[in-house]
Enzyme design. Structure first.
Site, PDB file in Angstrom:
ATOM      1  N   GLU A 218       0.759  -1.242  -0.065  1.00 31.35           N
ATOM      2  CA  GLU A 218      -0.056  -0.058  -0.010  1.00 31.35           C
ATOM      3  C   GLU A 218       0.787   1.165  -0.008  1.00 31.35           C
ATOM      4  O   GLU A 218       0.312   2.170  -0.605  1.00 31.35           O
ATOM      5  CB  GLU A 218      -1.028   0.069   1.172  1.00 31.35           C
ATOM      6  CG  GLU A 218      -2.231  -1.072   0.965  1.00 31.35           C
ATOM      7  CD  GLU A 218      -1.479  -2.391   1.600  1.00 31.35           C
ATOM      8  OE1 GLU A 218      -0.606  -2.697   1.862  1.00 31.35           O
ATOM      9  OE2 GLU A 218      -2.300  -3.400   1.135  1.00 31.35           O
TER      10      GLU A 218
ATOM     11  N   HIS B 210     -11.438  -5.442   8.441  1.00 29.48           N
ATOM     12  CA  HIS B 210     -12.174  -4.997   7.261  1.00 29.48           C
ATOM     13  C   HIS B 210     -13.461  -4.083   7.255  1.00 29.48           C
ATOM     14  O   HIS B 210     -14.027  -3.980   6.333  1.00 29.48           O
ATOM     15  CB  HIS B 210     -12.880  -6.258   6.605  1.00 29.48           C
ATOM     16  CG  HIS B 210     -11.662  -7.167   6.193  1.00 29.48           C
ATOM     17  ND1 HIS B 210     -10.886  -8.233   7.053  1.00 29.48           N
ATOM     18  CD2 HIS B 210     -11.448  -7.635   4.761  1.00 29.48           C
ATOM     19  CE1 HIS B 210     -10.121  -8.634   6.345  1.00 29.48           C
ATOM     20  NE2 HIS B 210     -10.281  -8.563   4.928  1.00 29.48           N
TER      21      HIS B 210
HETATM   22  C1  LIG Z   1      -2.035  -5.098   4.537  1.00 30.88           C
HETATM   23  C2  LIG Z   1      -2.911  -5.561   3.868  1.00 30.88           C
HETATM   24  N1  LIG Z   1      -3.537  -5.560   2.512  1.00 30.88           N
HETATM   25  C3  LIG Z   1      -4.316  -5.905   1.781  1.00 30.88           C
HETATM   26  C4  LIG Z   1      -4.929  -7.366   2.340  1.00 30.88           C
HETATM   27  C5  LIG Z   1      -6.279  -7.880   1.637  1.00 30.88           C
HETATM   28  N2  LIG Z   1      -5.592  -9.126   1.151  1.00 30.88           N
HETATM   29  C6  LIG Z   1      -6.137 -10.251   1.962  1.00 30.88           C
HETATM   30  S1  LIG Z   1      -5.430 -11.604   1.425  1.00 30.88           S
HETATM   31  C7  LIG Z   1      -4.829 -10.864   0.309  1.00 30.88           C
HETATM   32  C8  LIG Z   1      -3.706 -11.492  -0.610  1.00 30.88           C
HETATM   33  C9  LIG Z   1      -2.646 -12.374   0.016  1.00 30.88           C
HETATM   34  O1  LIG Z   1      -1.750 -13.159  -0.675  1.00 30.88           O
HETATM   35  P1  LIG Z   1      -0.758 -14.098  -0.487  1.00 30.88           P
HETATM   36  O2  LIG Z   1       0.448 -13.115   0.645  1.00 30.88           O
HETATM   37  O3  LIG Z   1       0.072 -14.795  -1.513  1.00 30.88           O
HETATM   38  O4  LIG Z   1      -1.269 -14.995   0.788  1.00 30.88           O
HETATM   39  P2  LIG Z   1      -2.403 -16.249   0.279  1.00 30.88           P
HETATM   40  O5  LIG Z   1      -3.639 -15.633   0.392  1.00 30.88           O
HETATM   41  O6  LIG Z   1      -2.245 -16.594  -1.138  1.00 30.88           O
HETATM   42  O7  LIG Z   1      -2.360 -17.457   1.219  1.00 30.88           O
HETATM   43  C10 LIG Z   1      -4.919  -9.590   0.171  1.00 30.88           C
HETATM   44  C11 LIG Z   1      -4.353  -8.672  -0.762  1.00 30.88           C
HETATM   45  C12 LIG Z   1      -4.799  -7.448   3.612  1.00 30.88           C
HETATM   46  N3  LIG Z   1      -5.351  -8.502   4.391  1.00 30.88           N
HETATM   47  N4  LIG Z   1      -3.535  -6.912   4.449  1.00 30.88           N
END
Ligand SMILES: Cc1ncc(C[n+]2csc(CCOP(=O)(O)OP(=O)(O)O)c2C)c(N)n1
Ligand SMILES: Cc1ncc(C[n+]2csc(CCOP(=O)(O)OP(=O)(O)O)c2C)c(N)n1
Ligand SMILES: [Mg+2]
Ligand SMILES: [Mg+2]
Lengths: 359, 344, 344, 359
Positions: B67, B136
């Protein structure tokens, strides 16, 4: 500062692997976990997957607010936990329910956050497992701090923190890797690289040939492994934990795996990936391959297999009925624990709500 | 800035926002849209659905998951003449960008004596009421409104969502654009032109006895409350702030001077929430017309509750009606110490 | 918590803070002190001078240059039973830690149903008046006070700095400890025991006509203003809030009910600043005793000015006196719309 | 995503160098800048150092609120700027005054921030130089955004961002390096590793053998150079800029150098470093070594040297007198550019202050 032999910090170009997709042994015998461990890994993966499919089912029945399935990532989640000692600390994300169940946390308590009756359902100290982390990458720093504090206290506790491929793009991950290395904190960073951050593929997340290539930039070993091979996950995590425990500092492990289900039940994966891709990964199923290996090695017979499956069914059944009972919530919890001692204002607000509910 | 034919008709707020982005992308080549999952997926709320396909991945694209990186690069892009519209996936996930927003995005125009202009729009789905798990459902407006140099706006209707997003993109100031999540799917008529200019609050319902003030998702609740109050013989005027910063003193104070009573409502915690500024400035401006202290109906001073408990936290029609009742319509008595509408 | 002999006597605020850290490090093995340049250098303001030498680099040490990292690791250390006291070198440099502070430090105790306790103290040299260049003079309290779960305190004297820092370290809640930079070198008597408990505001000067409310570096200014007002025949009561969150309604509202008039003063921008909450809650609690709207004297709604212009921005004795004059002591007239003390 | 040859991304174990501390040529001839360039580098370093000592003197006279000297870092600051085209963008920090003067910005305007009459004294667009950045590492992201926007616009502009060794520990640096690589943005990250972040030595900042080792983790080349050798700085920055301009993506350059003065005039360096250490670095002086080289090569004679020194003195004299005149400030500026159009509230506040000043 001891001089570092750079080359040693780079990962192998190809992911390390002990049991390949065909269930064949491929690797160096000496790092192979014992038969007992392999059997236990198989058992827990079967239990984990059954738990996961049960949770998905509960979501469809509206029993969970949301559920991020980790089907396909059983090897990472189970083998990492099996490699940990009880006194070690686990720092999971929202994705790591199977790891937590494998850690011995009551499945209902694991799901509390996702059912929505409270933010955390278990006692973090009882299980030496931090609260499930949603703000991405933030838990990496908590793991470093806790591990460093444990070391200062003369304990030989190690912290293992789980994060995803997407989370590696966050600044917090960088600060955690750097601080852990400078402090030589006993931490293992386990990146479950499942290829996607929701809809965003790894190629849009990094330009690096492998995420484990980041290790050298922090002066820490980077290890690349086949994340669907429970044997190598167990072996590498054990290796990293031993190094950390003996004062050798942190390790960055990148485990290549795949999330078979959508990001959560609310997500539609067909918008960003093909069935063919999913099929490819189904063919590398972590349970199938270990099962094949155990069967050809005659470590696991039909009886044993049935026993495990029955255990999984029984546990799923218990979970189902437990979750079908409505969650008990208490609005008073909202005001308790905002501060160690509720403030006057919060006591007034709690009373205000109580009156409202009595009225 | 004119609406194209299809914009009239009913749309959900999400669709209205999508339409606004499409119209601006079409109207102004300098507009780019990016963030986490906004490209291929079309956003977790589908607000950017179809835009990458229509405008290409050079103008609408997925960024790495960072972000501060999203806002920081948007500042650089704006320095080069682009007009970036970026998305923070949920309120709490804008926090990693806090330094870039407060120390640079908000200040650079001033720090450079006006030589650098940063027409950046940060879209933030805000507030709760959707059964979302922790982090959220935050309402982060208080953090942004206190930061000079930022504009902070929150549409309460699909039509305002459409027009205000277009105004935000056309505006040369950085804008924090707060989208009330729980209104995303509510279908409403999109008016053929903007209901008001970008700097103005709007009287959504005329009344004479009390002024109800809110923004975003609270507008629906306020209108319901006004309806219920009418049944009790109290004529409530409902003001949709639309723009939190800058603040439209004229419209709001004008109403309160007429009614002599007011209640400010928001989901965010009450303590040092935006409602405090509204109460403070209206009291400064309307003190001698006020028949009673301005009431606040807000979230409690607690972290946002888990889904099963959020209903207790959110301002309800009943709480607003109670707050109106406490405005001493019958006789004048002092409030017990420290007991405001939310008990804060 | 008892003072050791040498604590009595005069000390600068910086020395008092240094003494408080030393006494807590001595009294409680769980206390660790770290941050940027706090070890070898003893901090850019010398607040941690000599501590690394006395207590060793396992308890007092320099961290890598990463504020989110400093707060994030402090959370982890606190989870393991330590009581970290970390420093953000200047206000604006706490912003990179905003997510760790708001989403975790403030919420984790509640999110874990009280099972995790985070006795972390974040020391933030705050405010201006020292001729510092941009980003070195922010007043960020409004961001923290709106965040439930945090305690936010600001000592105004060297003695309070000593005692309140010890109370902050002993407190089981996370504390944002705001140190008024420009008071760092002012020498004052350190009282042998704390002037008040950690949750209380303090009447620094008794008065009957108007209540002047402030904290941190403003206390000196308020006392001067009260002195000057006395010369004009106005008896001003001066309240040092000390704790911004939680807020001591009893002491403050008690005073305002007696005087019927009040002025709230802070350096931070007025719009949605902490003064707004003070005005709002006091108006709610004292409405029928108020003879005039509560005035605010604050910084303007602008980024903090460069050194050569900061004097125009900071609340001055004159501005406070003007604000008192506007409190309609002679006859009752309405304020022109939107004109508060700072014109905000 | 084109496949990356990892090895190529790692820096040389030893810093690249063309002219060593003794002023001897040491390196590959083909990368050596032309004689004209070397002479210009020498000239600008002399001017830069004289500017710097003048600024330090002005601070002692109370003419500057604060001054972070970059004495000792002339080679990095000057050579990087000389390697840039006019159309390229420079993103400097508070430390980079010499670079900005070398970029052609009026020295008085460079010092405006530090004198304290305004936050920025020059027109960023006129000189394609961003405002001096104080919040560490934040400007790395601005550089990536601007460079990417230029590329989208079809321009061949490159952005060069300067940061210190300490700033590499911030999350923003990580996010900038990663995003630049993923977008293949035309950016050059020039880390002036002067060994300290205020009082904190590099060993407490990173565990990596070299900061340039971070490049591979982003899939970007990492380059390690002798930051006191203007020739290699010019050569490597030119190489990196050319690669970026031709679509080859970003480069991370680590230049080893040293800050001879304290962090700022307010700092007392004796608290954290020894005179012996400073002496060591004085022996590697960037101007001395290039001068020696140019003299032995007969590119520079006494006449030329005197000419350069006279020019430096003259400029310093002009700066001194310009700075001795009191700065003109206008309180109205405080409200002028908070928003594109002043809000009603700000107009009221401006009027309030104007009245107060008239009174
Ligand atoms: C700081 C932050 N930004 C955005 C989000 C929204 N979000 C939740 S899961 C996700 C994707 C995460 O991907 P990854 O790190 O590869 O983990 P995975 O879900 O694939 O296990 C996002 C963008 C968040 N939870 N925290
Ligand atoms: C985000 C942030 N944190 C802290 C500071 C305070 N600070 C100013 S300079 C400095 C040290 C920077 O060291 P380095 O990056 O190596 O640059 P150098 O000063 O050595 O050129 C610090 C900690 C800051 N300016 N910004
Ligand atoms: Mg992933
Ligand atoms: Mg440095």
């Amino acid at each position: 500062m001891t001089v570092i032999n750079d080359a040693a910090l780079l990962p192998s170009p190809q992911p390390r692997c002990l049991i390949d997709a065909e269930g064949q042994f491929s690797g160096q015998a000496e790092t192979m976990p014992s038969d007992e461990v392999l059997l236990e890994l198989h058992r827990r993966m079967v239990l984990g997957r059954r738990f996961d499919s049960q949770a998905t089912a509960l979501t469809k029945q509206g029993r969970l607010a949301v559920y991020p399935s980790s089907r396909g990532q059983e090897a990472c989640q189970v083998a990492a936990v099996v490699a940990m000692a009880e006194r070690d600390w686990l720092f999971p994300t929202y994705r790591d329910s199977m790891a937590m169940v494998s850690r011995g946390i009551n499945p209902v308590e694991v799901l509390t956050l996702l059912r929505g009756d409270w933010h955390c359902g278990y006692d973090p100290y009882l299980h030496r497992t931090a609260t499930q982390c949603t703000p991405l990458a933030t838990n990496t720093l908590h793991a470093v701090g806790l591990a460093h504090a444990a070391r200062l206290a003369g304990e030989d506790t190690v912290a293992l923190v789980m994060l995803g491929d997407g989370a590696t793009s966050e600044g917090d991950t960088h600060e955690a890797l750097n601080i852990a290395a400078v402090w030589q904190a006993p931490v293992v960073f386990l990146v479950q690289n499942n290829g996607y951050a929701i809809s965003v593929p790894l190629a849009k997340q990094t330009r690096a040939a492998r995420l484990a290539d980041k290790g050298i930039g922090y002066g820490m070993p980077g290890v690349l492994i086949d994340g669907n091979d429970a044997a190598i996950v167990h072996a590498s995590v054990t290796e990293a934990i031993d190094r950390a425990r003996s004062g050798g500092g942190p390790t960055l492990i990148e485990a290549l795996t795949y999330r078979i289900e959508a990001h959560t039940n609310a997500d539609d994966a067909s918008r960003y990936r093909t069935d063919a891709e999913v099929a490819e990964w189904l063919a590398r199923d972590p349970i199938e391959r270990l099962q094949k290996y155990l069967q050809t090695q005659r470590f696991l017979d039909e009886v044993g297999l049935v026993a495990v499956r029955d255990e999984a069914e029984a546990k799923a059944e218990r979970l189902r009925s437990a979750m079908n009972a409505d969650a008990v919530t208490d609005p008073a919890d909202l005001f308790a624990h905002v501060y160690a001692e509720p403030t006057r204002a919060l006591r007034r607000q709690a009373a205000f709500l109580a009156d409202e509910l009595d009225a | 800035m004119t609406a194209i034919a299809e914009q009239t008709g009913t749309l959900s707020m999400a669709a209205a926002l999508n339409r606004a982005l499409a119209d601006e992308l079409r109207a102004d080549q300098r507009v780019v849209v990016y963030g986490e999952d906004v490209g291929t997926l079309g956003g977790v709320f589908r607000v950017t659905e179809g835009l990458a396909t229509e405008f290409g991945d050079r103008r609408v694209f997925d960024s790495p998951l960072a972000e501060a990186g999203i806002v920081g690069t948007a500042i650089g892009m704006a320095m080069h003449g682009l007009r970036p519209v970026v998305e923070m996936q949920f309120d709490a996930f804008a926090y990693p960008a806090f330094e870039q927003i407060t120390s640079h995005l908000a200040k650079l125009h001033n720090r450079s004596r006006g030589m650098i202009t940063l027409p950046v729009v940060i879209r933030v789905p805000f507030g709760g009421g959707i059964g979302g798990v922790e982090h959220h459902c935050d309402s982060s407006e208080a953090y942004w409104v206190h930061t000079p140099g930022l504009r902070v706006v929150a549409p309460g209707t699909a039509s305002d969502a459409y027009w205000m997003l277009r105004q935000a993109i056309a505006c040369d100031d950085p804008v924090i654009f707060l989208e009330p999540k729980r209104r995303y799917w509510a279908k409403e008529e999109i008016s053929p032109s903007s209901s008001a200019d970008f700097d103005s609050a709007l009287i959504r319902r005329a009344g004479t006895d009390v002024t109800l003030i809110g923004y975003g998702a609270m507008i629906g609740t306020l209108l319901e409350a006004a309806e219920a109050a009418a049944a009790e013989g109290i004529s409530a005027e409902v003001i949709d702030l639309r723009t939190l910063s800058p603040f439209d003193d004229e419209t709001v104070a004008g109403s309160v001077r007429r009614t002599g009573r007011a209640v400010v409502v928001h989901e965010a915690s009450g303590f040092a929430g935006f409602g405090a500024e509204v109460v403070a400035r209206l009291t400064e401006q309307c003190f001698h017309q006020l028949q009673a202290p301005i009431g606040r109906v807000t979230g409690f001073d607690i972290p946002y509750p888990p889904p099963m408990l959020e209903a207790h936290h959110l301002p309800s029609v009943d709480r607003i009606l109670d707050a109106i009742d406490r405005l001493q319509f019958d006789d004048v008595v002092a409030l017990p110490a420290g007991l405001s509408a939310s008990g804060s």
